[in-house]
Design an enzyme around this catalytic site. Structure first.
Site, PDB file in Angstrom:
ATOM      1  N   ASP A 154      24.000 -18.040  24.532  1.00 37.73           N
ATOM      2  CA  ASP A 154      25.438 -17.834  24.416  1.00 37.73           C
ATOM      3  C   ASP A 154      25.933 -17.143  25.681  1.00 37.73           C
ATOM      4  O   ASP A 154      25.638 -15.966  25.907  1.00 37.73           O
ATOM      5  CB  ASP A 154      25.747 -16.980  23.188  1.00 37.73           C
ATOM      6  CG  ASP A 154      27.241 -16.898  22.870  1.00 37.73           C
ATOM      7  OD1 ASP A 154      28.043 -16.906  23.828  1.00 37.73           O
ATOM      8  OD2 ASP A 154      27.601 -16.822  21.685  1.00 37.73           O
TER       9      ASP A 154
ATOM     10  N   GLU B  27      17.010 -20.143  40.728  1.00 40.08           N
ATOM     11  CA  GLU B  27      15.731 -20.082  40.014  1.00 40.08           C
ATOM     12  C   GLU B  27      14.725 -21.036  40.659  1.00 40.08           C
ATOM     13  O   GLU B  27      15.052 -21.817  41.550  1.00 40.08           O
ATOM     14  CB  GLU B  27      15.916 -20.488  38.537  1.00 40.08           C
ATOM     15  CG  GLU B  27      16.165 -19.345  37.574  1.00 40.08           C
ATOM     16  CD  GLU B  27      14.889 -18.596  37.207  1.00 40.08           C
ATOM     17  OE1 GLU B  27      13.844 -18.851  37.832  1.00 40.08           O
ATOM     18  OE2 GLU B  27      14.940 -17.754  36.301  1.00 40.08           O
TER      19      GLU B  27
ATOM     20  N   ASP C 172      10.581 -12.197  34.481  1.00 40.43           N
ATOM     21  CA  ASP C 172      11.116 -13.542  34.692  1.00 40.43           C
ATOM     22  C   ASP C 172      10.046 -14.398  35.373  1.00 40.43           C
ATOM     23  O   ASP C 172       8.915 -14.464  34.920  1.00 40.43           O
ATOM     24  CB  ASP C 172      12.412 -13.447  35.505  1.00 40.43           C
ATOM     25  CG  ASP C 172      13.363 -14.609  35.278  1.00 40.43           C
ATOM     26  OD1 ASP C 172      12.889 -15.753  35.129  1.00 40.43           O
ATOM     27  OD2 ASP C 172      14.581 -14.392  35.268  1.00 40.43           O
TER      28      ASP C 172
ATOM     29  N   ARG D 162      17.024 -25.774  25.663  1.00 37.38           N
ATOM     30  CA  ARG D 162      16.858 -26.313  27.013  1.00 37.38           C
ATOM     31  C   ARG D 162      15.522 -25.855  27.582  1.00 37.38           C
ATOM     32  O   ARG D 162      14.959 -24.837  27.152  1.00 37.38           O
ATOM     33  CB  ARG D 162      17.984 -25.865  27.940  1.00 37.38           C
ATOM     34  CG  ARG D 162      17.961 -24.398  28.353  1.00 37.38           C
ATOM     35  CD  ARG D 162      18.949 -24.179  29.482  1.00 37.38           C
ATOM     36  NE  ARG D 162      19.084 -22.799  29.901  1.00 37.38           N
ATOM     37  CZ  ARG D 162      18.312 -22.201  30.807  1.00 37.38           C
ATOM     38  NH1 ARG D 162      17.285 -22.853  31.338  1.00 37.38           N
ATOM     39  NH2 ARG D 162      18.528 -20.946  31.168  1.00 37.38           N
TER      40      ARG D 162
ATOM     41  N   ASN E 244       9.209 -18.372  30.379  1.00 39.94           N
ATOM     42  CA  ASN E 244       9.437 -18.020  31.777  1.00 39.94           C
ATOM     43  C   ASN E 244       8.176 -18.188  32.606  1.00 39.94           C
ATOM     44  O   ASN E 244       7.505 -19.192  32.505  1.00 39.94           O
ATOM     45  CB  ASN E 244      10.047 -16.622  31.890  1.00 39.94           C
ATOM     46  CG  ASN E 244      11.455 -16.684  32.462  1.00 39.94           C
ATOM     47  OD1 ASN E 244      11.696 -17.373  33.450  1.00 39.94           O
ATOM     48  ND2 ASN E 244      12.386 -15.996  31.839  1.00 39.94           N
TER      49      ASN E 244
ATOM     50  N   ASN F 138      13.224 -24.227  30.470  1.00 42.46           N
ATOM     51  CA  ASN F 138      13.468 -23.123  31.395  1.00 42.46           C
ATOM     52  C   ASN F 138      12.470 -23.204  32.545  1.00 42.46           C
ATOM     53  O   ASN F 138      12.357 -24.231  33.199  1.00 42.46           O
ATOM     54  CB  ASN F 138      13.412 -21.784  30.651  1.00 42.46           C
ATOM     55  CG  ASN F 138      14.162 -20.685  31.374  1.00 42.46           C
ATOM     56  OD1 ASN F 138      15.190 -20.924  31.990  1.00 42.46           O
ATOM     57  ND2 ASN F 138      13.658 -19.474  31.312  1.00 42.46           N
TER      58      ASN F 138
END
Length: 316
Positions: A133, A21, A217, A112, A165, A114
């Protein structure tokens, strides 16, 4: 759009069992930085030398890496719910020092951070997301927020985010484009660069109504003001004119877990594309296309980037 030529970036380190990423092109050094979220690693890729170096950080979910302005070996990373400063020589497998700068979402310990990047003033923007998950692939919805980091304390801009994103800014810095992947939209905001404030949220492109395959994304922008969006689980990277809400191009990929994209190279005309491999327990690498988890480069895309990635210029 001309016919793009896509290939694996020679010498790069693949993330075949990870989640590559956050590509960031350092134009001064002609180096690309990217991360493996799952294996808490940062990569430094030197395309001319066809070399790549990896540093592992003692933290979970490394999702962002940005060099610090005017500091040779210092980098800002997003790690879990934290923003940290690391000292790394670019060669060693561990950083020489790590310093906690910020923690967000204290009331949501399984959140968290990103995707994220810096605006033209060197202010870091990053959004958070709810617990993911890894067994089911499901995310706790409406738990994330969008933050900016510049001073002593982070600033929260809005909440109710599913999966924070892609971020990028128009060539004149008057518009910020933003993706909450689960919304199926590319949103636009009026952006005040001096104050770092947002207003007038609207939809610039609707992936669902347009029938665009995959989950939106990471993204970047070119000199013409068109955005390039990595479509996770889709056909590759789509080129969109956000002013008219129309797809105008596509860079097709064999690997279908495309995660993010940025322009790089000496002339900013190479498109670097990160992909994910088998990062969930039940994944089979072969199910996600040839070369899943590799770093790719695309040339002959018919566009150039505005500039290299902006380094962090805030308080450290």
């Amino acid at each position: 759009m001309s016919q793009a030529k896509v290939s694996i970036a020679l010498g790069s380190i693949p993330c075949e069992t990870g989640l590559a990423e956050g590509p960031h092109w350092d134009a001064d050094r002609e180096e690309l930085f990217y991360v493996d979220v799952v294996h808490h690693s940062v990569f430094r890729y030197l395309p001319k030398e066809e070399e790549c170096y990896k540093v592992e950080i003692d933290a979970e979910d490394i999702s962002v890496v940005v060099p610090v302005a005017r500091e040779r070996n210092k980098y800002i990373v997003a790690a879990g719910r934290t923003v940290q400063l690391i000292d790394w020589d670019g060669l060693s497998t561990t950083p020489s020092e790590a310093k906690l700068l910020h923690t967000v979402d204290d009331e949501l310990p399984t959140n968290r951070l990103n995707d994220g990047k810096c605006d033209a003033h060197g202010r870091l923007w990053a959004g958070s997301m709810g617990e993911f998950d890894v067994k089911t692939g499901k995310v706790r919805l409406k738990k994330g927020s969008l933050y900016s980091f510049e001073g002593v304390l982070p600033e929260v801009h809005f909440g109710q985010i599913d999966i924070a994103n892609g971020l990028t800014w128009s060539p004149d810095n008057s518009v910020m484009y933003y993706i909450d992947s689960n919304s199926g939209r590319l949103d636009a905001y009026d952006f005040n660069l001096e104050s770092g404030t947002l207003s007038n949220r609207r939809t610039a492109y609707n992936f669902r109504s347009a029938g665009t395959l995959g989950l939106a994304d990471g993204m970047t922008i070119d000199t013409n003001g068109n955005v390039w969006v990595a479509m996770f689980g889709g056909q590759g990277v789509v080129q969109i004119d956000p002013r008219v809400g129309k797809q105008i191009g596509l860079v097709e990929m064999y690997a279908n877990r495309v995660t993010s994209v940025t322009f790089g190279g000496t002339n900013l005309d190479t498109l670097y594309i990160t992909t994910a491999g088998a990062f969930m327990p039940n994944d089979k690498l072969e199910d996600f296309g040839l070369g899943a988890g590799q770093l790719y480069q695309a040339v002959n895309v018919g566009a150039r980037g505005l500039s290299g990635g902006v380094s962090y210029a805030g308080i450290i």
